[in-house]
Design a protein around this motif. Structure first.
Motif, mmCIF file in Angstrom:
data_model
loop_
_atom_site.group_PDB
_atom_site.id
_atom_site.type_symbol
_atom_site.label_atom_id
_atom_site.label_comp_id
_atom_site.label_asym_id
_atom_site.label_seq_id
_atom_site.Cartn_x
_atom_site.Cartn_y
_atom_site.Cartn_z
ATOM 1 N N LEU A 1 -4.614 9.900 7.253
ATOM 2 C CA LEU A 1 -5.312 9.303 6.108
ATOM 3 C C LEU A 1 -5.053 7.804 5.976
ATOM 4 O O LEU A 1 -5.443 7.190 4.985
ATOM 5 C CB LEU A 1 -4.945 10.031 4.819
ATOM 6 N N ASP A 2 -4.416 7.211 6.985
ATOM 7 C CA ASP A 2 -4.146 5.764 6.927
ATOM 8 C C ASP A 2 -5.414 4.944 6.718
ATOM 9 O O ASP A 2 -5.379 3.891 6.097
ATOM 10 C CB ASP A 2 -3.446 5.291 8.206
ATOM 11 N N ILE A 3 -6.535 5.399 7.216
ATOM 12 C CA ILE A 3 -7.794 4.673 7.037
ATOM 13 C C ILE A 3 -8.505 5.084 5.737
ATOM 14 O O ILE A 3 -9.245 4.316 5.151
ATOM 15 C CB ILE A 3 -8.721 4.853 8.258
ATOM 16 N N ILE A 4 -8.257 6.313 5.301
ATOM 17 C CA ILE A 4 -8.911 6.832 4.096
ATOM 18 C C ILE A 4 -8.331 6.200 2.833
ATOM 19 O O ILE A 4 -9.071 5.865 1.905
ATOM 20 C CB ILE A 4 -8.777 8.376 4.024
ATOM 21 N N ILE A 5 -7.030 6.020 2.780
ATOM 22 C CA ILE A 5 -6.380 5.481 1.582
ATOM 23 C C ILE A 5 -6.935 4.099 1.228
ATOM 24 O O ILE A 5 -7.376 3.878 0.091
ATOM 25 C CB ILE A 5 -4.836 5.474 1.740
ATOM 26 N N PRO A 6 -6.976 3.134 2.152
ATOM 27 C CA PRO A 6 -7.558 1.838 1.781
ATOM 28 C C PRO A 6 -9.049 1.932 1.478
ATOM 29 O O PRO A 6 -9.554 1.212 0.610
ATOM 30 C CB PRO A 6 -7.297 0.937 2.990
ATOM 31 N N MET B 1 0.835 -1.179 0.000
ATOM 32 C CA MET B 1 0.000 0.000 0.000
ATOM 33 C C MET B 1 0.878 1.238 0.000
ATOM 34 O O MET B 1 1.924 1.273 0.635
ATOM 35 C CB MET B 1 -0.903 0.005 1.227
ATOM 36 N N ASP B 2 0.433 2.265 -0.700
ATOM 37 C CA ASP B 2 1.139 3.531 -0.697
ATOM 38 C C ASP B 2 0.986 4.188 0.665
ATOM 39 O O ASP B 2 -0.036 4.049 1.332
ATOM 40 C CB ASP B 2 0.579 4.450 -1.783
ATOM 41 N N THR B 3 2.005 4.922 1.061
ATOM 42 C CA THR B 3 1.989 5.584 2.363
ATOM 43 C C THR B 3 1.650 7.058 2.184
ATOM 44 O O THR B 3 2.368 7.780 1.496
ATOM 45 C CB THR B 3 3.370 5.446 3.042
ATOM 46 N N PRO B 4 0.578 7.519 2.817
ATOM 47 C CA PRO B 4 0.232 8.942 2.706
ATOM 48 C C PRO B 4 1.177 9.802 3.536
ATOM 49 O O PRO B 4 1.729 9.346 4.538
ATOM 50 C CB PRO B 4 -1.192 8.995 3.272
ATOM 51 N N LYS B 5 1.338 11.028 3.121
ATOM 52 C CA LYS B 5 2.146 11.993 3.869
ATOM 53 C C LYS B 5 1.551 12.193 5.266
ATOM 54 O O LYS B 5 2.275 12.289 6.249
ATOM 55 C CB LYS B 5 2.177 13.322 3.108
ATOM 56 N N SER B 6 0.231 12.237 5.337
ATOM 57 C CA SER B 6 -0.458 12.411 6.613
ATOM 58 C C SER B 6 -0.895 11.060 7.159
ATOM 59 O O SER B 6 -1.626 10.326 6.505
ATOM 60 C CB SER B 6 -1.692 13.300 6.444
ATOM 61 N N LYS B 7 -0.478 10.752 8.375
ATOM 62 C CA LYS B 7 -0.903 9.516 9.030
ATOM 63 C C LYS B 7 -2.413 9.517 9.278
ATOM 64 O O LYS B 7 -3.014 8.479 9.477
ATOM 65 C CB LYS B 7 -0.154 9.323 10.360
#
Length: 174
Positions: free
Chosen positions: A9-14, A1-7
């Protein structure tokens, strides 16, 4: 999974990537004729639901700094009511729009900073427990996408199609 700059968004990205998959899977096999059907004249048709899903994506893209206009804005902007007297685009056209906008939004979600997520974004809700900022608007968009995919899934079954399969495409990176 790509890592967002903002932690944050860890739930938003997936969720975003999952919604992209669900969007395509819930539409799999639906004919254009069936996509225009309403149930007892009381429901929206699938084309309207798909158009509203995309309107959410374009709204999200604009909040994230993309200067792209929904090509079907006049039909779907902010959940505009279905009008049976209007000509709506085909599923094919709407899917093409989806594939154009979605990777651009995905990249913006990966790049946005905590500071930008906290920026005020007035929505006119005036609810004391709901700060009107970019982060919460993103969450609202994700929620609306869930809702619309669920409606399309129900329409699929009502129209006699099999339930949606969860055969995710591992190569779809948005």
């Amino acid at each position: 999974m790509d890592t967002p700059k903002s932690k944050r968004l860890d739930i938003i990205i997936p969720a975003f990537r999952g919604h992209s998959q669900n969007f395509l899977l819930v539409l799999d096999g639906i004919s254009d004729d069936d996509a225009k059907k309403r149930i007892e004249g009381r429901t929206n048709h699938i084309i309207w639901m798909v158009g509203n899903f995309l309107d959410m994506r374009y709204a999200l893209g604009n909040v994230l700094g993309l200067d792209l206009k929904n090509p079907h804005n006049d039909l779907f902007f902010q959940g505009k009511a279905l009008d049976e007297n209007l000509d709506y685009p085909t599923l094919k056209e709407l899917k093409e729009n989806f594939h154009q906008i979605s990777p651009l939004i995905y990249n913006k979600l990966l790049e946005i900073s905590d500071e930008d997520l906290e920026k005020a974004f007035p929505m006119g809700m005036n609810i004391d427990f709901f700060p009107e900022n970019v982060l919460n608007f993103i969450g609202m968009c994700i929620g609306r996408e869930d809702y619309l995919c669920g409606q399309i899934g129900l329409m699929r079954r009502i129209l006699g199609y099999e339930g949606m399969k969860y055969d995710f495409d591992k190569d779809l990176k948005y």
